[in-house]
Enzyme design. Structure first.
Site, PDB file in Angstrom:
ATOM      1  N   HIS A 469       3.849  32.379 -14.007  1.00  0.00           N
ATOM      2  CA  HIS A 469       4.230  31.217 -13.204  1.00  0.00           C
ATOM      3  C   HIS A 469       4.122  29.919 -14.012  1.00  0.00           C
ATOM      4  O   HIS A 469       3.510  28.946 -13.541  1.00  0.00           O
ATOM      5  CB  HIS A 469       3.327  31.114 -11.964  1.00  0.00           C
ATOM      6  CG  HIS A 469       3.426  32.274 -11.036  1.00  0.00           C
ATOM      7  ND1 HIS A 469       2.460  32.591 -10.099  1.00  0.00           N
ATOM      8  CD2 HIS A 469       4.403  33.212 -10.882  1.00  0.00           C
ATOM      9  CE1 HIS A 469       2.830  33.660  -9.417  1.00  0.00           C
ATOM     10  NE2 HIS A 469       4.001  34.069  -9.882  1.00  0.00           N
TER      11      HIS A 469
HETATM   12  C1  FAD Z   1       8.266  39.017 -14.586  1.00  0.00           C
HETATM   13  C2  FAD Z   1       8.120  37.901 -13.582  1.00  0.00           C
HETATM   14  C3  FAD Z   1       7.620  38.179 -12.315  1.00  0.00           C
HETATM   15  C4  FAD Z   1       7.497  37.156 -11.382  1.00  0.00           C
HETATM   16  N1  FAD Z   1       7.163  37.463 -10.095  1.00  0.00           N
HETATM   17  C5  FAD Z   1       7.270  36.507  -9.139  1.00  0.00           C
HETATM   18  C6  FAD Z   1       7.157  36.835  -7.763  1.00  0.00           C
HETATM   19  O1  FAD Z   1       6.994  38.002  -7.379  1.00  0.00           O
HETATM   20  N2  FAD Z   1       7.268  35.819  -6.846  1.00  0.00           N
HETATM   21  C7  FAD Z   1       7.461  34.523  -7.223  1.00  0.00           C
HETATM   22  O2  FAD Z   1       7.515  33.642  -6.361  1.00  0.00           O
HETATM   23  N3  FAD Z   1       7.583  34.189  -8.534  1.00  0.00           N
HETATM   24  C8  FAD Z   1       7.549  35.147  -9.478  1.00  0.00           C
HETATM   25  N4  FAD Z   1       7.753  34.827 -10.787  1.00  0.00           N
HETATM   26  C9  FAD Z   1       7.951  33.408 -11.141  1.00  0.00           C
HETATM   27  C10 FAD Z   1       9.308  32.839 -10.697  1.00  0.00           C
HETATM   28  O3  FAD Z   1      10.313  33.808 -10.817  1.00  0.00           O
HETATM   29  C11 FAD Z   1       9.614  31.592 -11.535  1.00  0.00           C
HETATM   30  O4  FAD Z   1       8.585  30.641 -11.332  1.00  0.00           O
HETATM   31  C12 FAD Z   1      10.936  30.924 -11.172  1.00  0.00           C
HETATM   32  O5  FAD Z   1      11.989  31.854 -11.256  1.00  0.00           O
HETATM   33  C13 FAD Z   1      11.185  29.751 -12.123  1.00  0.00           C
HETATM   34  O6  FAD Z   1      12.416  29.170 -11.810  1.00  0.00           O
HETATM   35  P1  FAD Z   1      13.074  28.100 -12.785  1.00  0.00           P
HETATM   36  O7  FAD Z   1      14.328  27.658 -12.121  1.00  0.00           O
HETATM   37  O8  FAD Z   1      12.064  27.085 -13.151  1.00  0.00           O
HETATM   38  O9  FAD Z   1      13.398  28.896 -14.148  1.00  0.00           O
HETATM   39  P2  FAD Z   1      14.204  30.233 -14.410  1.00  0.00           P
HETATM   40  O10 FAD Z   1      14.463  30.961 -13.143  1.00  0.00           O
HETATM   41  O11 FAD Z   1      13.497  30.947 -15.492  1.00  0.00           O
HETATM   42  O12 FAD Z   1      15.622  29.728 -14.927  1.00  0.00           O
HETATM   43  C14 FAD Z   1      15.872  29.152 -16.186  1.00  0.00           C
HETATM   44  C15 FAD Z   1      17.275  29.545 -16.607  1.00  0.00           C
HETATM   45  O13 FAD Z   1      17.671  28.727 -17.701  1.00  0.00           O
HETATM   46  C16 FAD Z   1      18.319  29.523 -18.677  1.00  0.00           C
HETATM   47  N5  FAD Z   1      18.186  28.841 -19.968  1.00  0.00           N
HETATM   48  C17 FAD Z   1      17.042  28.613 -20.654  1.00  0.00           C
HETATM   49  N6  FAD Z   1      17.318  27.965 -21.810  1.00  0.00           N
HETATM   50  C18 FAD Z   1      18.647  27.778 -21.845  1.00  0.00           C
HETATM   51  C19 FAD Z   1      19.525  27.163 -22.785  1.00  0.00           C
HETATM   52  N7  FAD Z   1      19.070  26.609 -23.932  1.00  0.00           N
HETATM   53  N8  FAD Z   1      20.856  27.131 -22.516  1.00  0.00           N
HETATM   54  C20 FAD Z   1      21.339  27.684 -21.356  1.00  0.00           C
HETATM   55  N9  FAD Z   1      20.551  28.291 -20.438  1.00  0.00           N
HETATM   56  C21 FAD Z   1      19.207  28.331 -20.676  1.00  0.00           C
HETATM   57  C22 FAD Z   1      17.573  30.842 -18.605  1.00  0.00           C
HETATM   58  O14 FAD Z   1      18.292  31.897 -19.185  1.00  0.00           O
HETATM   59  C23 FAD Z   1      17.366  30.986 -17.098  1.00  0.00           C
HETATM   60  O15 FAD Z   1      18.456  31.630 -16.489  1.00  0.00           O
HETATM   61  C24 FAD Z   1       7.856  35.815 -11.750  1.00  0.00           C
HETATM   62  C25 FAD Z   1       8.360  35.543 -13.027  1.00  0.00           C
HETATM   63  C26 FAD Z   1       8.514  36.572 -13.932  1.00  0.00           C
HETATM   64  C27 FAD Z   1       9.093  36.274 -15.291  1.00  0.00           C
END
Ligand code: FAD
Length: 530
Positions: A469
């Site tokens: 997280h």
């Molecule tokens: C294995 C795992 C299990 C988890 N389990 C849970 C759970 O059960 N419940 C829960 O609530 N949370 C869970 N989490 C945490 C939750 O999924 C994350 O906190 C949340 O998805 C984060 O969202 P975000 O939009 O910040 O980033 P992300 O969803 O990670 O999105 C970032 C996106 O940006 C893209 N990106 C990055 N750099 C670049 C670039 N330079 N150019 C273009 N694109 C790029 C990436 O490919 C990705 O698609 C888990 C996370 C993981 C990894």
């Protein structure tokens, strides 16, 4: 060069919600750029997909630096690299967080982010299949539902909570998380399939001519002149391309939003200079304040054939597959953590600071792996929800394809060590309940000999893991170390915002997918309303 009103970087939890809302008005031209591929991989939709996708082609496969608080171990730090981002590989647990988390954000210089302000966005995002309540949404794109697999072992965990004096609640997503409950998941209502933010939002937006979604586009730098961001540069299939934008919004997640800022010269000036990057905007908070939930587990042998160990038998495994595909039920219909609890480590805490999950399966922690153990066992796991240890994301080099340097500094604050140790003691208290008498065999991990604070600390350092997280690395606030203001604008720059888990001033005291999606939803209104 193509021009868009809004360019969103990263099609993850926040980015998909944001692009969907920004493109609701056909007059807005929106581009959503994602480094990973389309989400055709069938493992994504499987409820147990997390176990099968981590370390594979749709994971960025990051690692932390050796962690001093964990005996120098470097931990895996998975992140989804695909449409849906980390919501496509996560455990699907749906947890909004405690109302006090958001009221705390507000008190930390973030007006407009208190619980009453964010609740409408949680509701707008969601379509909840459970018992209705004024706090729950019913028509949003994100499908949420109670887990479909119940066994006497999960019930034993909930009963153990009641026996030891904790509340058992129906719904921990109504503002106050405290208590023991059946878990909720981001899954389709009619089928036992993951509902990632891409499935929720991008499918619903298919056919919108004003929304362009491009995959395989790795954003390498923002185009910043003076104090204005006017677009960005990305690499697709080896070719460098640029796009101009009325506004760029970074939703690349807590490791990569700060990475892109720093690659573009936005961050603490002197470390950038030493890597040969020309500083363009001195913002020392970029990449600082990194937080994560971490925690440990106890494991016992199970006296009955009731854990996932039974599915090593091919006939039982076939039965489980049948149950999944024919009845949308059974052990493969949820990631195996269908009972959850939010508990205070001590009564002085204003709200729960420990999250427990019950797993009817044991992990091979003695072998140092995340694989399932060879014995018939179960695990009671916990995570510390309001850690005080702070880490950082920095650059290894000016190469935009190099992995960021991730230091979480887990368990470096004595408070976190204490709460983590209390987690183990509460887990043992639950395991000692009468409710577990019919199931409880020998405690395998850490084993009954481990009792003193020093022994428990040593066990936790050796075995503790991340809950994946990461957050807080582009912190929202109104002070000099804040990266974005409460409108999510990068402080001191025009045309650039950040909207993802990185903006959280403090990590919420629950899992972070739901709040990341809420941030995407709220960001859209902040952008569209001024
Ligand atoms: C294995 C795992 C299990 C988890 N389990 C849970 C759970 O059960 N419940 C829960 O609530 N949370 C869970 N989490 C945490 C939750 O999924 C994350 O906190 C949340 O998805 C984060 O969202 P975000 O939009 O910040 O980033 P992300 O969803 O990670 O999105 C970032 C996106 O940006 C893209 N990106 C990055 N750099 C670049 C670039 N330079 N150019 C273009 N694109 C790029 C990436 O490919 C990705 O698609 C888990 C996370 C993981 C990894």
């Amino acid at each position: 060069m193509q021009t868009f009103d809004f360019v969103v970087v990263g099609a993850g939890s926040a980015g998909c919600a944001l692009a969907y809302r920004l493109s609701e008005n056909p007059a807005h031209r929106v581009l959503l750029l994602e480094a990973g591929p389309r989400d055709w991989n069938p493992l994504i939709r499987l409820p147990v997909g997390e176990a099968l996708t981590i370390g594979g082609a749709i994971d960025w496969k990051f690692k932390t630096e050796p962690e001093n608080g964990l005996d120098g171990r470097a931990l895996d730090a998975p992140r989804g690299k695909v449409l849906g981002g980390s919501s496509a590989i996560n455990g699907q647990l749906y947890v909004r967080g405690h109302q006090g988390d958001f009221d705390e954000w507000e008190s930390l210089g973030c007006p407009g982010w208190g619980y009453r302000d964010v609740l409408p966005y949680f509701r707008r995002a969601e379509s909840w299949a459970g018992e209705p309540d004024q706090t729950r949404g019913t028509v949003g794109p994100l499908k949420t539902i109670l887990g479909r697999y119940r066994t006497p072992l999960y019930e034993a965990f909930l009963n153990a909570g009641a026996e030891k004096g904790y509340k058992v609640v129906k719904d921990y997503n109504q503002g106050n998380t405290e208590g023991f409950a059946w878990a909720q998941f981001t899954q389709e209502h009619d089928r036992a399939k993951r509902c990632s933010s891409a499935h929720a939002y991008l499918n619903a937006a298919k056919g919108r001519k004003n929304l362009t979604v491009q995959t395989g586009c790795h954003v390498t730098a923002l185009n910043v002149n003076g104090n204005t961001c006017s677009g960005l540069t990305y690499v697709r299939g080896g070719r460098t391309e640029s796009v101009s934008a009325g506004e760029v919004i970074l939703s690349a997640g807590a490791y990569q939003s700060p990475q892109i800022l720093m690659l573009s010269g936005i961050g603490a000036a002197s470390p950038l200079q030493s890597l040969g990057i020309t500083p363009k905007h001195d913002l020392p908070g970029v990449g600082q304040n990194l937080q994560d939930h971490c925690g440990g587990l106890i494991q016992s042998r199970c006296l009955q054939t009731m854990t996932y160990h039974q599915f090593r038998n091919p006939l039982r495994a076939l039965g489980a597959i049948w149950d999944l595909y024919v009845n949308a039920r059974g052990p493969l219909s949820v990631f195996p953590m269908n009972a959850v609890a939010f508990v205070k480590s001590n009564e002085a805490e204003p709200r729960p600071d420990l999250e427990f999950l019950f797993f009817p399966v044991a992990t091979d922690i003695q072998g140092g792996s995340n694989r399932y153990a060879a014995f018939n066992g179960y695990a009671i796991t916990w995570g510390i929800m309001r850690p005080r240890s702070r880490g950082s994301v920095t650059l290894a080099s000016a190469d935009p394809f190099a992995k960021p340097v991730i230091r979480h500094n887990y368990l470096t604050d004595p408070h976190d060590v204490k709460v983590n140790n209390e987690g183990l003691r509460i887990a043992r208290k639950l395991n000692s309940a009468k409710a577990f008498d019919a199931f409880r065999g020998e405690e395998v991990d850490p084993g009954v000999q481990c009792t003193t604070d020093a022994e428990i600390s040593a066990y936790n350092r050796r075995t503790m893991g991340s809950h994946y997280h990461p957050s807080g690395s582009c912190r929202m606030g109104d002070d000099d170390m804040a990266v974005v203001d409460p409108s999510l604008r990068v402080r001191g720059l025009n045309g650039l915002r950040v909207a993802d888990a990185s903006i959280m001033p403090r990590v919420t005291s629950g899992n972070t997918n739901a709040p990341s999606i809420m941030i995407g939803e709220r960001a859209a209104d902040l952008i569209l309303n001024g």
